[in-house]
Design a protein around this motif. Sequence first.
Motif, PDB file in Angstrom:
ATOM      1  N   ALA A  81      10.487 -22.315   5.175  1.00  0.00           N
ATOM      2  CA  ALA A  81       9.854 -21.245   5.963  1.00  0.00           C
ATOM      3  C   ALA A  81      10.682 -19.969   5.911  1.00  0.00           C
ATOM      4  CB  ALA A  81       9.673 -21.704   7.411  1.00  0.00           C
ATOM      5  N   ILE A  82      11.989 -20.094   5.978  1.00  0.00           N
ATOM      6  CA  ILE A  82      12.874 -18.928   5.919  1.00  0.00           C
ATOM      7  C   ILE A  82      12.765 -18.250   4.556  1.00  0.00           C
ATOM      8  CG2 ILE A  82      15.285 -18.175   5.969  1.00  0.00           C
ATOM      9  CD1 ILE A  82      15.700 -20.595   7.984  1.00  0.00           C
ATOM     10  N   GLY A  83      12.745 -19.058   3.501  1.00  0.00           N
ATOM     11  CA  GLY A  83      12.631 -18.507   2.151  1.00  0.00           C
ATOM     12  C   GLY A  83      11.290 -17.855   1.885  1.00  0.00           C
ATOM     13  N   ASN A  84      10.240 -18.307   2.573  1.00  0.00           N
ATOM     14  CA  ASN A  84       8.908 -17.721   2.411  1.00  0.00           C
ATOM     15  C   ASN A  84       8.710 -16.474   3.262  1.00  0.00           C
ATOM     16  OD1 ASN A  84       7.533 -19.222   0.488  1.00  0.00           O
ATOM     17  ND2 ASN A  84       7.021 -20.830   1.928  1.00  0.00           N
ATOM     18  N   SER A  85       9.680 -16.136   4.083  1.00  0.00           N
ATOM     19  CA  SER A  85       9.527 -15.010   5.009  1.00  0.00           C
ATOM     20  C   SER A  85      10.116 -13.727   4.435  1.00  0.00           C
ATOM     21  CB  SER A  85      10.203 -15.346   6.336  1.00  0.00           C
ATOM     22  OG  SER A  85      11.596 -15.454   6.144  1.00  0.00           O
ATOM     23  N   MET A  86       9.937 -12.665   5.181  1.00  0.00           N
ATOM     24  CA  MET A  86      10.541 -11.377   4.841  1.00  0.00           C
ATOM     25  C   MET A  86      11.503 -10.997   5.959  1.00  0.00           C
ATOM     26  SD  MET A  86       7.294  -9.287   3.475  1.00  0.00           S
ATOM     27  CE  MET A  86       5.938 -10.158   2.777  1.00  0.00           C
ATOM     28  N   ALA A  87      12.557 -10.307   5.616  1.00  0.00           N
ATOM     29  CA  ALA A  87      13.574  -9.942   6.599  1.00  0.00           C
ATOM     30  C   ALA A  87      12.990  -9.000   7.647  1.00  0.00           C
ATOM     31  CB  ALA A  87      14.775  -9.298   5.911  1.00  0.00           C
ATOM     32  N   VAL A  88      13.125  -9.374   8.900  1.00  0.00           N
ATOM     33  CA  VAL A  88      12.556  -8.613  10.008  1.00  0.00           C
ATOM     34  C   VAL A  88      13.049  -7.163  10.029  1.00  0.00           C
ATOM     35  CG1 VAL A  88      12.377  -8.489  12.531  1.00  0.00           C
ATOM     36  CG2 VAL A  88      12.177 -10.688  11.375  1.00  0.00           C
ATOM     37  N   PRO A  89      14.353  -6.896   9.904  1.00  0.00           N
ATOM     38  CA  PRO A  89      14.797  -5.491   9.939  1.00  0.00           C
ATOM     39  C   PRO A  89      14.198  -4.650   8.813  1.00  0.00           C
ATOM     40  CG  PRO A  89      16.661  -6.965  10.256  1.00  0.00           C
ATOM     41  CD  PRO A  89      15.490  -7.818   9.860  1.00  0.00           C
ATOM     42  N   VAL A  90      14.016  -5.236   7.651  1.00  0.00           N
ATOM     43  CA  VAL A  90      13.430  -4.502   6.523  1.00  0.00           C
ATOM     44  C   VAL A  90      11.964  -4.191   6.795  1.00  0.00           C
ATOM     45  CG1 VAL A  90      12.854  -4.615   4.065  1.00  0.00           C
ATOM     46  CG2 VAL A  90      15.054  -5.481   4.870  1.00  0.00           C
ATOM     47  N   MET A  91      11.230  -5.180   7.297  1.00  0.00           N
ATOM     48  CA  MET A  91       9.812  -4.956   7.612  1.00  0.00           C
ATOM     49  C   MET A  91       9.658  -3.913   8.723  1.00  0.00           C
ATOM     50  SD  MET A  91       8.064  -6.695   5.503  1.00  0.00           S
ATOM     51  CE  MET A  91       9.322  -6.246   4.331  1.00  0.00           C
ATOM     52  N   ARG A  92      10.546  -3.937   9.700  1.00  0.00           N
ATOM     53  CA  ARG A  92      10.513  -2.933  10.780  1.00  0.00           C
ATOM     54  C   ARG A  92      10.765  -1.540  10.194  1.00  0.00           C
ATOM     55  NH1 ARG A  92      14.178  -5.024  14.042  1.00  0.00           N
ATOM     56  NH2 ARG A  92      12.631  -6.270  15.101  1.00  0.00           N
ATOM     57  N   TRP A  93      11.736  -1.425   9.296  1.00  0.00           N
ATOM     58  CA  TRP A  93      12.066  -0.145   8.675  1.00  0.00           C
ATOM     59  C   TRP A  93      10.864   0.389   7.892  1.00  0.00           C
ATOM     60  CZ3 TRP A  93      12.356   1.765   3.712  1.00  0.00           C
ATOM     61  CH2 TRP A  93      13.056   2.966   3.544  1.00  0.00           C
ATOM     62  N   ILE A  94      10.221  -0.468   7.097  1.00  0.00           N
ATOM     63  CA  ILE A  94       9.058  -0.049   6.320  1.00  0.00           C
ATOM     64  C   ILE A  94       7.913   0.364   7.241  1.00  0.00           C
ATOM     65  CG2 ILE A  94       7.239  -0.863   4.745  1.00  0.00           C
ATOM     66  CD1 ILE A  94       9.440  -2.579   3.393  1.00  0.00           C
ATOM     67  N   GLY A  95       7.660  -0.430   8.279  1.00  0.00           N
ATOM     68  CA  GLY A  95       6.590  -0.117   9.224  1.00  0.00           C
ATOM     69  C   GLY A  95       6.811   1.203   9.932  1.00  0.00           C
ATOM     70  N   THR A  96       8.038   1.467  10.335  1.00  0.00           N
ATOM     71  CA  THR A  96       8.361   2.738  11.003  1.00  0.00           C
ATOM     72  C   THR A  96       8.119   3.909  10.063  1.00  0.00           C
ATOM     73  OG1 THR A  96       9.997   1.649  12.394  1.00  0.00           O
ATOM     74  CG2 THR A  96      10.195   4.029  12.158  1.00  0.00           C
ATOM     75  N   ARG A  97       8.547   3.779   8.812  1.00  0.00           N
ATOM     76  CA  ARG A  97       8.351   4.865   7.843  1.00  0.00           C
ATOM     77  C   ARG A  97       6.873   5.098   7.577  1.00  0.00           C
ATOM     78  NH1 ARG A  97      12.711   3.875   9.374  1.00  0.00           N
ATOM     79  NH2 ARG A  97      14.611   4.843   8.707  1.00  0.00           N
ATOM     80  N   LEU A  98       6.093   4.015   7.453  1.00  0.00           N
ATOM     81  CA  LEU A  98       4.651   4.171   7.236  1.00  0.00           C
ATOM     82  C   LEU A  98       3.986   4.847   8.433  1.00  0.00           C
ATOM     83  CD1 LEU A  98       3.691   0.756   5.604  1.00  0.00           C
ATOM     84  CD2 LEU A  98       3.475   3.014   4.571  1.00  0.00           C
ATOM     85  N   SER A  99       4.351   4.424   9.617  1.00  0.00           N
ATOM     86  CA  SER A  99       3.792   5.013  10.833  1.00  0.00           C
ATOM     87  C   SER A  99       4.113   6.507  10.917  1.00  0.00           C
ATOM     88  CB  SER A  99       4.319   4.284  12.056  1.00  0.00           C
ATOM     89  OG  SER A  99       3.848   4.868  13.228  1.00  0.00           O
ATOM     90  N   ASP A 100       5.382   6.845  10.650  1.00  0.00           N
ATOM     91  CA  ASP A 100       5.777   8.270  10.670  1.00  0.00           C
ATOM     92  C   ASP A 100       4.985   9.084   9.660  1.00  0.00           C
ATOM     93  OD1 ASP A 100       7.612   7.575  12.603  1.00  0.00           O
ATOM     94  OD2 ASP A 100       9.364   7.700  11.267  1.00  0.00           O
ATOM     95  N   TYR A 101       4.802   8.529   8.477  1.00  0.00           N
ATOM     96  CA  TYR A 101       4.064   9.232   7.432  1.00  0.00           C
ATOM     97  C   TYR A 101       2.595   9.439   7.825  1.00  0.00           C
ATOM     98  CZ  TYR A 101       1.742  10.231   3.027  1.00  0.00           C
ATOM     99  OH  TYR A 101       0.971  10.803   2.063  1.00  0.00           O
ATOM    100  N   LEU A 102       1.975   8.380   8.351  1.00  0.00           N
ATOM    101  CA  LEU A 102       0.561   8.468   8.729  1.00  0.00           C
ATOM    102  C   LEU A 102       0.343   9.439   9.882  1.00  0.00           C
ATOM    103  CD1 LEU A 102      -0.443   4.729   8.346  1.00  0.00           C
ATOM    104  CD2 LEU A 102      -1.051   6.633   6.837  1.00  0.00           C
ATOM    105  N   GLN A 103       1.301   9.564  10.778  1.00  0.00           N
ATOM    106  CA  GLN A 103       1.179  10.513  11.898  1.00  0.00           C
ATOM    107  C   GLN A 103       1.297  11.963  11.426  1.00  0.00           C
ATOM    108  OE1 GLN A 103       3.926   9.337  14.958  1.00  0.00           O
ATOM    109  NE2 GLN A 103       2.858   7.415  15.346  1.00  0.00           N
ATOM    110  N   GLN A 104       1.965  12.183  10.299  1.00  0.00           N
ATOM    111  CA  GLN A 104       2.113  13.535   9.766  1.00  0.00           C
ATOM    112  C   GLN A 104       0.829  13.998   9.064  1.00  0.00           C
ATOM    113  OE1 GLN A 104       5.471  13.529   7.155  1.00  0.00           O
ATOM    114  NE2 GLN A 104       6.944  13.121   8.795  1.00  0.00           N
ATOM    115  N   ALA A 105       0.058  13.048   8.556  1.00  0.00           N
ATOM    116  CA  ALA A 105      -1.136  13.395   7.757  1.00  0.00           C
ATOM    117  C   ALA A 105      -2.278  13.917   8.608  1.00  0.00           C
ATOM    118  CB  ALA A 105      -1.598  12.170   6.985  1.00  0.00           C
TER     119      ALA A 105
END
Length: 105
Positions: A81-105
Amino acid sequence: MLFEVKGAEAVRLADKPLSPTLKARMGTGGNNVPCIANLLYVRKLTPKECERLQGFPDDWTKIPYRNKPAEQCPDSPRYKAIGNSMAVPVMRWIGTRLSDYLQQA
């Protein structure tokens, strides 16, 4: 020193104090779990250490398994299960960047 055992004879040593990639095959046997070595011993990373590397709370993958309570959950499905997952801090970082970008558009 961190290293990963690949098959019966191949070992990949880490030249930096970083963990090798945690992969889904960690739970399938064949010494696929990263190991730690020092002058006294060699041991596999525990499921709890792997959870921490992925940014999960301790024992996040300790769940009921095959009609047994969570306390009896074996390590193999936890590693998988751990190997099939994605690192939480990395996913949070990507999500924050996407959210910031979408709010600018």
